[in-house]
Write a protein that holds these residues in place. Structure first.
Motif, PDB file in Angstrom:
ATOM      1  N   VAL A 106      69.188  69.135   6.650  1.00 45.84           N
ATOM      2  CA  VAL A 106      68.605  67.797   6.603  1.00 45.84           C
ATOM      3  C   VAL A 106      69.686  66.794   6.985  1.00 45.84           C
ATOM      4  CG1 VAL A 106      66.882  68.352   4.842  1.00 45.84           C
ATOM      5  CG2 VAL A 106      69.119  67.486   4.147  1.00 45.84           C
ATOM      6  N   ALA A 107      69.258  65.687   7.570  1.00 45.92           N
ATOM      7  CA  ALA A 107      70.155  64.578   7.890  1.00 45.92           C
ATOM      8  C   ALA A 107      69.790  63.394   7.011  1.00 45.92           C
ATOM      9  CB  ALA A 107      70.049  64.208   9.365  1.00 45.92           C
ATOM     10  N   VAL A 108      70.783  62.795   6.378  1.00 41.74           N
ATOM     11  CA  VAL A 108      70.570  61.699   5.441  1.00 41.74           C
ATOM     12  C   VAL A 108      71.348  60.486   5.932  1.00 41.74           C
ATOM     13  CG1 VAL A 108      70.712  60.956   3.037  1.00 41.74           C
ATOM     14  CG2 VAL A 108      70.386  63.380   3.581  1.00 41.74           C
ATOM     15  N   HIS A 109      70.720  59.315   5.855  1.00 37.12           N
ATOM     16  CA  HIS A 109      71.394  58.082   6.253  1.00 37.12           C
ATOM     17  C   HIS A 109      72.189  57.553   5.076  1.00 37.12           C
ATOM     18  CE1 HIS A 109      71.604  53.726   7.520  1.00 37.12           C
ATOM     19  NE2 HIS A 109      72.030  54.367   8.596  1.00 37.12           N
ATOM     20  N   LEU A 110      73.517  57.557   5.195  1.00 29.46           N
ATOM     21  CA  LEU A 110      74.424  57.120   4.129  1.00 29.46           C
ATOM     22  C   LEU A 110      75.426  56.131   4.724  1.00 29.46           C
ATOM     23  CD1 LEU A 110      75.102  60.584   2.428  1.00 29.46           C
ATOM     24  CD2 LEU A 110      73.596  58.769   1.586  1.00 29.46           C
ATOM     25  N   PRO A 111      75.060  54.867   4.827  1.00 33.05           N
ATOM     26  CA  PRO A 111      75.938  53.898   5.503  1.00 33.05           C
ATOM     27  C   PRO A 111      77.193  53.527   4.724  1.00 33.05           C
ATOM     28  CG  PRO A 111      74.004  52.799   4.573  1.00 33.05           C
ATOM     29  CD  PRO A 111      73.789  54.279   4.406  1.00 33.05           C
ATOM     30  N   LEU A 112      77.293  53.871   3.430  1.00 33.67           N
ATOM     31  CA  LEU A 112      78.449  53.433   2.644  1.00 33.67           C
ATOM     32  C   LEU A 112      79.746  54.103   3.070  1.00 33.67           C
ATOM     33  CD1 LEU A 112      78.395  54.979  -0.950  1.00 33.67           C
ATOM     34  CD2 LEU A 112      77.474  56.098   1.072  1.00 33.67           C
ATOM     35  N   PHE A 113      79.693  55.106   3.961  1.00 32.68           N
ATOM     36  CA  PHE A 113      80.915  55.785   4.378  1.00 32.68           C
ATOM     37  C   PHE A 113      81.769  54.943   5.317  1.00 32.68           C
ATOM     38  CE2 PHE A 113      78.701  59.651   2.938  1.00 32.68           C
ATOM     39  CZ  PHE A 113      79.719  60.176   2.156  1.00 32.68           C
ATOM     40  N   GLN A 114      81.338  53.727   5.617  1.00 33.06           N
ATOM     41  CA  GLN A 114      82.194  52.840   6.394  1.00 33.06           C
ATOM     42  C   GLN A 114      83.461  52.497   5.622  1.00 33.06           C
ATOM     43  OE1 GLN A 114      81.783  51.989   9.519  1.00 33.06           O
ATOM     44  NE2 GLN A 114      79.843  53.103   9.683  1.00 33.06           N
ATOM     45  N   ASP A 115      83.372  52.446   4.287  1.00 32.23           N
ATOM     46  CA  ASP A 115      84.547  52.111   3.478  1.00 32.23           C
ATOM     47  C   ASP A 115      84.723  53.065   2.301  1.00 32.23           C
ATOM     48  OD1 ASP A 115      82.348  51.298   2.089  1.00 32.23           O
ATOM     49  OD2 ASP A 115      83.148  49.349   1.511  1.00 32.23           O
ATOM     50  N   HIS A 116      84.188  54.283   2.414  1.00 36.84           N
ATOM     51  CA  HIS A 116      84.369  55.318   1.404  1.00 36.84           C
ATOM     52  C   HIS A 116      84.775  56.624   2.080  1.00 36.84           C
ATOM     53  CE1 HIS A 116      81.984  52.481  -0.963  1.00 36.84           C
ATOM     54  NE2 HIS A 116      82.229  53.183  -2.056  1.00 36.84           N
ATOM     55  N   CYS A 117      85.476  57.468   1.370  1.00 35.61           N
ATOM     56  CA  CYS A 117      85.778  58.816   1.853  1.00 35.61           C
ATOM     57  C   CYS A 117      85.493  59.814   0.728  1.00 35.61           C
ATOM     58  CB  CYS A 117      87.222  58.940   2.316  1.00 35.61           C
ATOM     59  SG  CYS A 117      88.463  58.656   1.029  1.00 35.61           S
ATOM     60  N   ILE A 118      85.304  61.075   1.097  1.00 35.78           N
ATOM     61  CA  ILE A 118      84.907  62.107   0.143  1.00 35.78           C
ATOM     62  C   ILE A 118      86.137  62.803  -0.420  1.00 35.78           C
ATOM     63  CG2 ILE A 118      83.548  64.201  -0.188  1.00 35.78           C
ATOM     64  CD1 ILE A 118      81.821  63.409   2.136  1.00 35.78           C
ATOM     65  N   LEU A 119      86.178  62.922  -1.748  1.00 37.56           N
ATOM     66  CA  LEU A 119      87.230  63.671  -2.418  1.00 37.56           C
ATOM     67  C   LEU A 119      86.809  65.109  -2.704  1.00 37.56           C
ATOM     68  CD1 LEU A 119      88.341  60.990  -5.062  1.00 37.56           C
ATOM     69  CD2 LEU A 119      89.378  61.450  -2.836  1.00 37.56           C
ATOM     70  N   ASP A 120      85.545  65.294  -3.148  1.00 38.70           N
ATOM     71  CA  ASP A 120      85.069  66.621  -3.513  1.00 38.70           C
ATOM     72  C   ASP A 120      83.551  66.585  -3.576  1.00 38.70           C
ATOM     73  OD1 ASP A 120      85.276  69.286  -4.108  1.00 38.70           O
ATOM     74  OD2 ASP A 120      85.810  69.027  -6.207  1.00 38.70           O
ATOM     75  N   SER A 121      82.949  67.745  -3.862  1.00 38.34           N
ATOM     76  CA  SER A 121      81.487  67.841  -3.936  1.00 38.34           C
ATOM     77  C   SER A 121      81.077  68.719  -5.115  1.00 38.34           C
ATOM     78  CB  SER A 121      80.925  68.404  -2.634  1.00 38.34           C
ATOM     79  OG  SER A 121      79.506  68.486  -2.675  1.00 38.34           O
ATOM     80  N   PRO A 122      81.163  68.209  -6.345  1.00 35.82           N
ATOM     81  CA  PRO A 122      80.755  68.995  -7.517  1.00 35.82           C
ATOM     82  C   PRO A 122      79.238  68.992  -7.688  1.00 35.82           C
ATOM     83  CG  PRO A 122      81.567  66.849  -8.214  1.00 35.82           C
ATOM     84  CD  PRO A 122      81.746  66.910  -6.727  1.00 35.82           C
ATOM     85  N   ASP A 123      78.666  70.169  -7.887  1.00 32.43           N
ATOM     86  CA  ASP A 123      77.212  70.318  -8.093  1.00 32.43           C
ATOM     87  C   ASP A 123      76.394  69.738  -6.954  1.00 32.43           C
ATOM     88  OD1 ASP A 123      77.649  71.595 -10.439  1.00 32.43           O
ATOM     89  OD2 ASP A 123      76.884  70.030 -11.756  1.00 32.43           O
ATOM     90  N   GLY A 124      76.946  69.703  -5.755  1.00 32.26           N
ATOM     91  CA  GLY A 124      76.228  69.142  -4.618  1.00 32.26           C
ATOM     92  C   GLY A 124      76.301  67.633  -4.525  1.00 32.26           C
ATOM     93  N   LEU A 125      76.824  66.967  -5.557  1.00 27.42           N
ATOM     94  CA  LEU A 125      77.047  65.525  -5.508  1.00 27.42           C
ATOM     95  C   LEU A 125      78.300  65.244  -4.689  1.00 27.42           C
ATOM     96  CD1 LEU A 125      76.438  64.814  -9.309  1.00 27.42           C
ATOM     97  CD2 LEU A 125      74.770  64.600  -7.463  1.00 27.42           C
ATOM     98  N   LEU A 126      78.490  63.997  -4.305  1.00 22.85           N
ATOM     99  CA  LEU A 126      79.657  63.616  -3.522  1.00 22.85           C
ATOM    100  C   LEU A 126      80.551  62.720  -4.369  1.00 22.85           C
ATOM    101  CD1 LEU A 126      78.061  62.867  -0.033  1.00 22.85           C
ATOM    102  CD2 LEU A 126      79.161  64.967  -0.821  1.00 22.85           C
ATOM    103  N   LEU A 127      81.781  63.160  -4.597  1.00 24.45           N
ATOM    104  CA  LEU A 127      82.775  62.365  -5.307  1.00 24.45           C
ATOM    105  C   LEU A 127      83.540  61.555  -4.271  1.00 24.45           C
ATOM    106  CD1 LEU A 127      83.920  61.994  -8.255  1.00 24.45           C
ATOM    107  CD2 LEU A 127      85.771  63.510  -7.530  1.00 24.45           C
ATOM    108  N   LEU A 128      83.431  60.238  -4.361  1.00 21.08           N
ATOM    109  CA  LEU A 128      83.961  59.353  -3.334  1.00 21.08           C
ATOM    110  C   LEU A 128      85.098  58.500  -3.860  1.00 21.08           C
ATOM    111  CD1 LEU A 128      80.555  57.987  -1.949  1.00 21.08           C
ATOM    112  CD2 LEU A 128      81.744  60.079  -1.282  1.00 21.08           C
TER     113      LEU A 128
END
Length: 445
Positions: A121-143
């Motif tokens: 699936v493709a999801v629109h997540l515009p907040l990544f303009q000023d966020h980066c991913i640290l990890d992905s616990p339980d399928g969530l995104l730690l930013l």
């Protein structure tokens, strides 16, 4: 003039008709109306079974009928605070070519894949303009938010966000706990110590407060905070000979080993909460929960597979033969009987571990282990059925990344290396894991 429309009869094979058949067009069809008028308790039981399989199937179930939607729980607004809605089987897909989340060519979209069904699936997540991913616990995104290093926990499918304290709150504690250690000049230069993390997420059942536990890989230490805290708490102790922690059900599991000696499995549980919802000021040391002898396996690693933890290790330093045992058997005091089969699952062992199902990803062989590191020039695959070790794919991954288009195998291997996965890079032994944008604000992630 008589209408030329005809009422459609219910399928003879017993297929479920959409609840919309109760509209004017299909009003005469009595069979379809029984689905929309199904008893609430029965709808809840079905929804519970669907949700246990996959969150997006639950969303589709609620979308099938207005009555079903009205009598089931909406995941929006509860995506993070309710563990039932955590997308545990989903993983962000590393695109390759440096197309990290937030890249202009992706137009704000991020792709995810289901490790068991193979769905994308493709999801629109515009907040990544000023966020980066640290990890992905339980399928969530730690930013991490670039401007102030605030940590945020995002549900990619519902858009729910939980805010946590900034990483800068850890720096004074680092200076206090290690006064004799040399530190880099400037707080900004010491932030990379806290950006390479393995995270576990838990939710307090009574209050719904979210607690995040971090394993700080560069410091061999841990930090924790809840959504009610104003700062992260750095543990006053560190762990020795511990590597490659595994988040599982809110806790961190890890293997403590030193060379050819017997290994211990440790578990670090999340902190208790105070009456005001804040985290406890101290965190106990990891608890030893199991031990296994070195003559059984060496270089062990933990893998979550089908809602249980497997311990995987080699019988010798050459890594030519592997053993897989269940952690549950060790906890029950039973003899550690090696598994002869893990079914259709394939285990990926790198800096992180990953389990996928060959049913949803037919190009991946089941009952096998992919060795992502400690190799010379190519990926190796160990088959548990016949104890053979063969190349997992063609091509050299030492001198350069694999040619595009990449196979799903290369995407999965990259998921075991978070410092490449979050930058849109594909795993290669010589790839420089550097950000192409906002390097100063994301250095060390």
């Amino acid at each position: 003039m008589a209408s030329r429309r005809r009422l459609r009869a219910a399928p003879a094979d017993g297929r479920i008709l959409p609840c919309g058949h109760g509209t004017k067009r299909h009003r005469a069809d009595a069979t379809s109306s029984t689905w929309s008028s199904m008893h609430t308790d029965l709808v809840d039981r079905i929804a519970e079974r669907v949700l246990a399989g996959d969150l997006l199937d639950y969303v589709r179930f609620r979308a099938a009928c207005r009555n079903w939607r009205s009598c089931t729980v909406d995941p929006r607004g509860r995506g993070v605070a309710d563990p039932r809605f955590h997308p545990r089987r989903w993983m962000m897909l590393p695109e390759g070519h440096g197309l990290h989340p937030g890249h202009a060519k992706l137009r704000g979209h991020v792709r995810f894949f289901n490790r068991y069904t193979g769905a994308f699936v493709a999801v629109h997540l515009p907040l990544f303009q000023d966020h980066c991913i640290l990890d992905s616990p339980d399928g969530l995104l730690l930013l991490q938010r670039d401007a102030d290093t605030a940590v945020r926990l995002l549900h990619p499918f519902t858009g729910d966000i939980c805010d946590l304290p900034p990483l800068t709150s850890l720096i004074p504690q680092l200076y206090q706990l290690t006064p004799s250690q040399p530190h880099l000049e400037g707080d900004q230069n010491n932030l990379p110590y806290f950006r390479r993390v393995s995270a576990a997420v838990s939710v307090h059942p009574a209050t719904g407060i979210v607690i995040v536990l971090l394993a700080l890989e560069h410091l061999s230490s841990f930090a924790y905070a809840s959504t009610s805290d104003h700062k992260w708490t750095l543990t006053s102790w560190s762990s020795n000979h511990v590597s490659r922690t595994l988040p599982f059900r809110g806790s961190l599991y890890m293997v403590q080993s030193a060379g050819r000696k017997d290994s211990n499995i440790l578990c670090l549980h999340p902190p208790l909460l105070e009456e005001d919802g804040s985290s406890s000021p101290s965190l106990p040391l990891p608890q030893k929960i199991a031990e296994f002898p070195a003559n059984l396996m060496i270089l062990p690693q933990l893998v979550e597979c089908d809602s249980e933890i497997l311990v995987v290790g080699s019988t010798d330093l050459s890594r030519s033969c592997f053993v897989v045992i269940r952690l549950a058997d060790l906890l029950l005091g039973q003899p550690a009987a090696p598994l002869t089969s893990i079914g259709d699952h394939c285990l990926f062992l790198g800096m992180r571990s990953l389990a996928v199902s060959s049913k949803g990803l037919p190009s991946i062989s089941g009952n096998s282990i992919i060795l992502c590191d400690s190799i010379r020039d190519r990926l190796r695959q160990y088959n548990l059925g016949d104890d053979t070790l063969l190349p997992a794919c063609d091509g050299d991954i030492l001198s350069s990344p694999p040619p595009s288009p990449y196979s799903i195998l290369h995407h999965l291997v990259t998921c075991c290396y978070r410092f490449l996965w979050n930058k849109g890079l594909i795993y290669c032994s010589t790839t420089n894991p550097a950000w192409r944008t906002r390097r100063k604000l994301r250095f060390g992630v």
